[in-house]
Design a protein around this motif. Structure first.
Motif, short mmCIF file in Angstrom:
data_model
loop_
_atom_site.label_atom_id
_atom_site.label_comp_id
_atom_site.label_asym_id
_atom_site.label_seq_id
_atom_site.Cartn_x
_atom_site.Cartn_y
_atom_site.Cartn_z
N PRO A 270 43.24 45.40 32.99
CA PRO A 270 41.86 45.29 32.53
C PRO A 270 41.10 44.28 33.39
O PRO A 270 41.62 43.20 33.68
CB PRO A 270 42.00 44.79 31.09
N GLY A 271 39.91 44.64 33.81
CA GLY A 271 39.12 43.73 34.63
C GLY A 271 39.12 44.07 36.10
O GLY A 271 38.33 43.52 36.87
N VAL A 272 40.00 44.99 36.52
CA VAL A 272 39.99 45.43 37.91
C VAL A 272 38.73 46.26 38.16
O VAL A 272 38.43 47.18 37.40
CB VAL A 272 41.26 46.24 38.25
N ASP A 273 38.04 45.95 39.22
CA ASP A 273 36.83 46.69 39.57
C ASP A 273 37.21 48.11 40.01
O ASP A 273 37.85 48.29 41.04
CB ASP A 273 36.10 45.97 40.71
N VAL A 289 43.79 52.38 32.71
CA VAL A 289 43.68 50.96 32.37
C VAL A 289 44.62 50.66 31.21
O VAL A 289 44.76 51.44 30.27
CB VAL A 289 42.22 50.61 31.98
N THR A 299 47.77 36.15 28.40
CA THR A 299 46.87 36.60 29.46
C THR A 299 47.64 37.32 30.55
O THR A 299 48.82 37.05 30.79
CB THR A 299 46.13 35.41 30.11
N ASP A 304 43.11 41.50 42.34
CA ASP A 304 42.65 42.81 42.81
C ASP A 304 41.91 42.72 44.15
O ASP A 304 41.22 43.66 44.54
CB ASP A 304 41.79 43.51 41.77
#
Length: 366
Positions: A270-273, A289, A299, A304
């Motif tokens: 999660p959070g990868v562009d 995802v 966490t 990335d």
């Protein structure tokens, strides 16, 4: 007379056809019996042997350096493709390629640079890597302690269909954890599988590899979890595997332990562009995802700025724009483990279809 004559000519051909069918049926039955009897049937939890000996133990407050790397059994370097990803090859053209890749991987895994290393797709005795014992190769080089758990253990994989010499054949492979520290209580924790008989007899049986590292001056432990999650499983199987992982890390943290899980998640963090490594072809494997609600304070640690894996539909052409890329390798840490740094090393898939990911963490005081 004509009908009798015609029938007499056709009978031998029919009999030959029937004999061939019978032989094929016997061969198939024999193969099914063989793979069923010799299949790997692990228990839900099994103890794992720890080889070697650690020279020290970490303390609370220490900063530790880790790496995780799916080494592609030393066979999936930049000049290779793989048939199950849309390529053509089952194994490299020669053992020299495997030996070259192992040496390249070894130069990176310096015990002077890393306290703990998680490896995935490490072959113990497999036809696809020319029967090199990679577990011994890496443990001898790294020193300290080593633990290994099978997630692929099949006497003969009859794929791709054709001549036996062109099939995947014998595979013994798994995940390996290397550390300079004293380690104890290593376990193999089985994952549920989506495959049914008879396919299940020749398929991977994925797992977690856990082990404990005593902390100097404390009754708490550093719990290491090496993982290689499923890529193609249905959503319900992925959810079941995820639950086992999260239950385990949460339980260990509730005991007051420090937890670091690392490996190949086979899913995008999660959070990868998504625009960095876009979908190039809808027919390619897509890494969804990660869909998991982390326990409070846990966490992910990943980077990335470079891809961690590539598709093996063709040899690597050196172009990020023309290669299907993923960010699927990294770490999961408990709230008492502070991430200082996470970085994907731009190895350009020279020795494996994955790039190594490194991390530095500090074990926080209670």
């Amino acid at each position: 007379f004509y009908l009798m004559k015609s029938t007499s000519r056709k009978t031998p051909l029919f009999r030959k056809f029937a004999v061939v069918l019978c032989l094929l049926a016997i061969a198939l039955t024999g193969l099914l019996a063989y793979v069923t009897v010799t299949a790997y049937y692990p228990s839900d939890i099994e103890p794992v042997e720890i080889s070697g000996s650690g020279t020290s133990s970490p303390s609370i407050g220490d900063t530790l350096h880790l790496a995780t790397w799916n080494v592609g059994y030393g066979a999936l370097s930049s000049d290779q493709d793989f048939i199950m990803d849309g390529g053509t090859k089952v194994e490299p053209e020669s053992e020299d390629i495997v030996l070259r890749n192992l040496e390249g991987i070894k130069t990176f895994l310096s015990p002077e640079d890393f306290d703990i290393v998680f490896l995935q797709e490490v072959d113990h005795h497999s036809e696809r890597s020319y029967y090199n014992d990679e577990t011994k190769f890496f443990s001898d080089h790294f020193g300290g302690t080593s633990s290994f758990a099978y997630n692929f253990n099949v006497n003969f994989v009859p794929f791709p269909v054709g001549l036996p010499s062109n099939m995947i054949g014998h595979v013994e492979s798994g995940v390996q954890t290397l550390t300079a520290f004293h380690a104890e209580n290593a376990k193999r924790v089985a994952f549920p599988s989506s495959y049914k008989w008879p396919v299940s007899t020749c398929q991977l049986k994925r797992c977690l590899l856990t082990q404990e590292i005593p902390l100097e001056g404390s009754d708490k432990k550093l719990v290491l979890v090496n993982l290689h999650l499923e890529a193609y499983a249905p959503d319900e199987i992925k959810a079941a595997q995820t639950k086992i992982l999260l239950d385990l890390v949460s339980e260990e943290y509730q005991k007051g332990n420090y937890v670091i899980a690392g490996g190949d998640f086979n899913q995008t963090f999660p959070g990868v562009d998504p625009e960095k490594y876009p979908e190039l072809n809808a027919e390619y494997f897509q890494a969804p995802v990660i869909d998991m609600e982390l326990p409070e304070g846990f966490t992910f640690a990943f980077d990335d700025n470079a891809p961690t894996a590539r598709l093996l539909n063709e040899p690597y052409n050196g172009s990020w724009e023309k290669t299907q890329l993923y960010v699927i390798d990294g770490f999961l840490v408990s709230p008492n483990v502070q991430v200082e740094r996470a970085e994907t090393i731009r190895a350009e898939f020279q020795y494996s279809d994955h790039n190594p990911v490194i991390m530095s963490v500090t074990l926080l005081a209670e």
